[in-house]
Design an enzyme around this catalytic site. Sequence first.
Site, PDB file in Angstrom:
ATOM      1  N   SER A  89      10.931 -10.222   5.106  1.00 38.07           N
ATOM      2  CA  SER A  89       9.637 -10.122   4.463  1.00 38.07           C
ATOM      3  C   SER A  89      10.213 -10.386   2.930  1.00 38.07           C
ATOM      4  O   SER A  89      10.631  -8.950   2.598  1.00 38.07           O
ATOM      5  CB  SER A  89       8.630 -10.038   4.839  1.00 38.07           C
ATOM      6  OG  SER A  89       8.100  -8.918   5.380  1.00 38.07           O
ATOM      7  N   GLU A 106       8.053  -9.338  -1.189  1.00 36.64           N
ATOM      8  CA  GLU A 106       6.944  -9.509  -1.490  1.00 36.64           C
ATOM      9  C   GLU A 106       7.343  -9.628  -2.912  1.00 36.64           C
ATOM     10  O   GLU A 106       7.884  -9.311  -3.625  1.00 36.64           O
ATOM     11  CB  GLU A 106       6.397  -8.327  -1.125  1.00 36.64           C
ATOM     12  CG  GLU A 106       5.033  -7.805  -1.891  1.00 36.64           C
ATOM     13  CD  GLU A 106       4.060  -6.459  -1.084  1.00 36.64           C
ATOM     14  OE1 GLU A 106       4.319  -6.208  -0.379  1.00 36.64           O
ATOM     15  OE2 GLU A 106       4.093  -5.349  -2.509  1.00 36.64           O
ATOM     16  N   ASP A 149      -6.891   0.962  -4.377  1.00 36.38           N
ATOM     17  CA  ASP A 149      -7.042   1.300  -5.592  1.00 36.38           C
ATOM     18  C   ASP A 149      -7.347   1.085  -6.752  1.00 36.38           C
ATOM     19  O   ASP A 149      -7.872  -0.084  -7.184  1.00 36.38           O
ATOM     20  CB  ASP A 149      -6.277   2.274  -6.080  1.00 36.38           C
ATOM     21  CG  ASP A 149      -4.699   3.216  -4.881  1.00 36.38           C
ATOM     22  OD1 ASP A 149      -5.420   3.761  -3.968  1.00 36.38           O
ATOM     23  OD2 ASP A 149      -3.481   3.269  -5.006  1.00 36.38           O
ATOM     24  N   GLN A 170      11.893   3.731 -13.587  1.00 40.16           N
ATOM     25  CA  GLN A 170      10.204   2.927 -12.910  1.00 40.16           C
ATOM     26  C   GLN A 170      10.569   3.369 -11.415  1.00 40.16           C
ATOM     27  O   GLN A 170       9.417   3.686 -11.128  1.00 40.16           O
ATOM     28  CB  GLN A 170      10.931   1.191 -12.814  1.00 40.16           C
ATOM     29  CG  GLN A 170      10.471   0.943 -11.784  1.00 40.16           C
ATOM     30  CD  GLN A 170      10.642  -0.972 -12.087  1.00 40.16           C
ATOM     31  OE1 GLN A 170      11.339  -0.629 -11.201  1.00 40.16           O
ATOM     32  NE2 GLN A 170       9.688  -1.332 -12.537  1.00 40.16           N
ATOM     33  N   PHE A 188       6.976   5.220  -9.609  1.00 40.07           N
ATOM     34  CA  PHE A 188       6.586   4.133  -8.846  1.00 40.07           C
ATOM     35  C   PHE A 188       6.139   4.961  -7.585  1.00 40.07           C
ATOM     36  O   PHE A 188       4.793   4.808  -6.645  1.00 40.07           O
ATOM     37  CB  PHE A 188       7.113   3.223  -8.146  1.00 40.07           C
ATOM     38  CG  PHE A 188       7.257   1.933  -9.160  1.00 40.07           C
ATOM     39  CD1 PHE A 188       6.356   2.005 -10.403  1.00 40.07           C
ATOM     40  CD2 PHE A 188       7.886   0.784  -8.745  1.00 40.07           C
ATOM     41  CE1 PHE A 188       6.034   0.175 -11.321  1.00 40.07           C
ATOM     42  CE2 PHE A 188       7.766  -0.189  -9.760  1.00 40.07           C
ATOM     43  CZ  PHE A 188       6.923  -0.537 -10.370  1.00 40.07           C
ATOM     44  N   HIS A 214      10.621  -5.567   5.197  1.00 34.30           N
ATOM     45  CA  HIS A 214      10.014  -6.747   4.367  1.00 34.30           C
ATOM     46  C   HIS A 214      10.848  -5.657   3.006  1.00 34.30           C
ATOM     47  O   HIS A 214      10.059  -4.724   2.523  1.00 34.30           O
ATOM     48  CB  HIS A 214       8.347  -5.867   4.887  1.00 34.30           C
ATOM     49  CG  HIS A 214       7.764  -6.082   3.262  1.00 34.30           C
ATOM     50  ND1 HIS A 214       6.803  -7.249   3.992  1.00 34.30           N
ATOM     51  CD2 HIS A 214       7.262  -5.715   2.227  1.00 34.30           C
ATOM     52  CE1 HIS A 214       6.332  -7.601   2.402  1.00 34.30           C
ATOM     53  NE2 HIS A 214       6.253  -6.848   1.515  1.00 34.30           N
TER      54      HIS A 214
HETATM   55  P1  FAD Z   1      -6.810   2.551   3.946  1.00 32.71           P
HETATM   56  O1  FAD Z   1      -5.888   2.300   5.291  1.00 32.71           O
HETATM   57  O2  FAD Z   1      -7.840   2.174   3.583  1.00 32.71           O
HETATM   58  O3  FAD Z   1      -6.671   3.931   3.748  1.00 32.71           O
HETATM   59  C1  FAD Z   1      -6.633   5.033   2.326  1.00 32.71           C
HETATM   60  C2  FAD Z   1      -7.306   6.897   2.080  1.00 32.71           C
HETATM   61  O4  FAD Z   1      -8.306   6.908   3.596  1.00 32.71           O
HETATM   62  C3  FAD Z   1      -5.907   7.035   4.018  1.00 32.71           C
HETATM   63  O5  FAD Z   1      -6.162   8.495   2.609  1.00 32.71           O
HETATM   64  C4  FAD Z   1      -6.521   7.489   5.025  1.00 32.71           C
HETATM   65  O6  FAD Z   1      -5.903   9.043   5.564  1.00 32.71           O
HETATM   66  C5  FAD Z   1      -8.233   8.198   4.107  1.00 32.71           C
HETATM   67  N1  FAD Z   1      -8.539   7.351   5.236  1.00 32.71           N
HETATM   68  C6  FAD Z   1      -8.273   5.906   5.550  1.00 32.71           C
HETATM   69  N2  FAD Z   1     -10.047   5.319   7.320  1.00 32.71           N
HETATM   70  C7  FAD Z   1     -10.159   6.471   6.956  1.00 32.71           C
HETATM   71  C8  FAD Z   1     -11.531   7.504   7.447  1.00 32.71           C
HETATM   72  N3  FAD Z   1     -11.903   6.304   8.974  1.00 32.71           N
HETATM   73  N4  FAD Z   1     -12.553   8.690   6.913  1.00 32.71           N
HETATM   74  C9  FAD Z   1     -11.568   9.012   5.989  1.00 32.71           C
HETATM   75  N5  FAD Z   1     -10.562   8.448   5.653  1.00 32.71           N
HETATM   76  C10 FAD Z   1      -9.735   7.751   5.768  1.00 32.71           C
HETATM   77  N6  FAD Z   1      -1.966  -1.765  -3.931  1.00 32.71           N
HETATM   78  C11 FAD Z   1      -3.432  -2.897  -4.833  1.00 32.71           C
HETATM   79  O7  FAD Z   1      -3.665  -3.112  -5.444  1.00 32.71           O
HETATM   80  N7  FAD Z   1      -2.671  -4.480  -4.375  1.00 32.71           N
HETATM   81  C12 FAD Z   1      -1.719  -4.907  -3.637  1.00 32.71           C
HETATM   82  O8  FAD Z   1      -1.839  -5.891  -3.224  1.00 32.71           O
HETATM   83  C13 FAD Z   1      -0.875  -4.017  -2.175  1.00 32.71           C
HETATM   84  N8  FAD Z   1      -0.169  -3.662  -1.643  1.00 32.71           N
HETATM   85  C14 FAD Z   1       0.133  -2.635  -0.817  1.00 32.71           C
HETATM   86  C15 FAD Z   1       1.181  -3.429   0.022  1.00 32.71           C
HETATM   87  C16 FAD Z   1       2.102  -2.343   1.307  1.00 32.71           C
HETATM   88  C17 FAD Z   1       2.480  -2.866   2.149  1.00 32.71           C
HETATM   89  C18 FAD Z   1       1.229  -1.234   0.664  1.00 32.71           C
HETATM   90  C19 FAD Z   1       2.194   0.027   1.608  1.00 32.71           C
HETATM   91  C20 FAD Z   1       0.246  -0.706   0.246  1.00 32.71           C
HETATM   92  C21 FAD Z   1      -0.084  -1.681  -1.086  1.00 32.71           C
HETATM   93  N9  FAD Z   1      -0.987  -1.058  -1.935  1.00 32.71           N
HETATM   94  C22 FAD Z   1      -1.650  -2.839  -2.734  1.00 32.71           C
HETATM   95  C23 FAD Z   1      -1.178   0.142  -2.137  1.00 32.71           C
HETATM   96  C24 FAD Z   1      -2.475   0.568  -1.271  1.00 32.71           C
HETATM   97  O9  FAD Z   1      -3.551  -0.247  -1.780  1.00 32.71           O
HETATM   98  C25 FAD Z   1      -3.002   2.200  -1.907  1.00 32.71           C
HETATM   99  O10 FAD Z   1      -1.681   2.675  -1.388  1.00 32.71           O
HETATM  100  C26 FAD Z   1      -4.524   2.497  -1.630  1.00 32.71           C
HETATM  101  O11 FAD Z   1      -4.473   3.280  -2.047  1.00 32.71           O
HETATM  102  C27 FAD Z   1      -4.553   2.053   0.240  1.00 32.71           C
HETATM  103  O12 FAD Z   1      -4.928   1.271   0.466  1.00 32.71           O
HETATM  104  P2  FAD Z   1      -4.722   1.101   2.535  1.00 32.71           P
HETATM  105  O13 FAD Z   1      -4.981   0.403   2.544  1.00 32.71           O
HETATM  106  O14 FAD Z   1      -3.285   1.522   2.811  1.00 32.71           O
HETATM  107  O15 FAD Z   1      -6.102   2.261   1.994  1.00 32.71           O
END
Ligand code: FAD
Length: 291
Positions: A22, A24, A115, A218, A222, A272
């Site tokens: 895949s 991105e 974020d 870069q 990142f 990916h």
């Molecule tokens: P979560 O899974 O919600 O986790 C975030 C944090 O909260 C972690 O530290 C976790 O340990 C903690 N946490 C989770 N659940 C709980 C709970 N119930 N209680 C307490 N703590 C908890 N960012 C963008 O803005 N746009 C994108 O398109 C994008 N694409 C991405 C694609 C991939 C494959 C990856 C790996 C990252 C991507 N990101 C993107 C970055 C991502 O948004 C950030 O890493 C963000 O900080 C966390 O998102 P998450 O979905 O992993 O969050």
Amino acid sequence: MAGASRFGLLINTAIMKPIELSFEFFPPKTAEGVEKLRATRAQLLMHKPRFVSVTFGAGGSTQQGTLDTVAEIAKEGVDAAPHLSCIGATRDSLRDILSQYRSHGIRHIVALRGDLPSGMGEMGELRYASDLVAFIREETGDAFHIEVAGYPEYHPQARSPRHDLEAFAQKVKAGADSAITQYFFNADAYFRFVEDAKKLGVDIPIVPGIMPITNYSQLMRFSEMCGAEVPRWVAKRLESFGDDRESIRAFGLDVVTDLCRRLVDAGAPGLHFYTLNTAGATKAICERLAL
Ligand code: FAD
């Protein structure tokens, strides 16, 4: 172990399945960027990815761009998965976006927390990606194949490695179908993450995210932001090349191809690629791996 089939397809002989690819992309902001992405896609689609994904600016900054980009790709007959983040969003706004995706025939989504962009204060109505996955399931049933993010080197804000793994398992319990990891250069971190997740009952495919190396500063920027470790020996070698882009590219290609080979040999279900909207390095890695 991996082996080349008679059709030139790399087969993961541990599971006797072709390696699923895949790619991105991010939504381009200019007409020039749109053209560049079309050219990139034309080159990468030759590798027959299972799907391509398009990022989403947390807070909705790229909402229209993400939709336009996935809609264009879907029209080309490719499975296009928009990313969707819940931070700063209301349930109503998410419902609206999901409905727009569905009306464009989109059936695949990458669900994230995101974020908060600096200067944006509101956290939104859903706190974590697990809440977003549960919301998508409540609202749309099985309409979407849902991907979530995994962090082999742990999310930078995680309270502890254990807590982060449990949060990952929580997203899967909420209804995720598969996962894509943050990029990493240490294969053992990925193997351990997959094993530990299995022990928590996670049985979905966890596909490693791969960042091709083409630019030293870069990459370091990142990696600092997302908490990925660049091994010292890799950073030192890249730094030593200075402005010699050709040497950076050649060394990066060797390092990342070796990493991919190790992952595939050990049974990773796919790869990916974070393409950053350019085809060169990703294509070169796929060609070296005979994918
Ligand atoms: P979560 O899974 O919600 O986790 C975030 C944090 O909260 C972690 O530290 C976790 O340990 C903690 N946490 C989770 N659940 C709980 C709970 N119930 N209680 C307490 N703590 C908890 N960012 C963008 O803005 N746009 C994108 O398109 C994008 N694409 C991405 C694609 C991939 C494959 C990856 C790996 C990252 C991507 N990101 C993107 C970055 C991502 O948004 C950030 O890493 C963000 O900080 C966390 O998102 P998450 O979905 O992993 O969050």
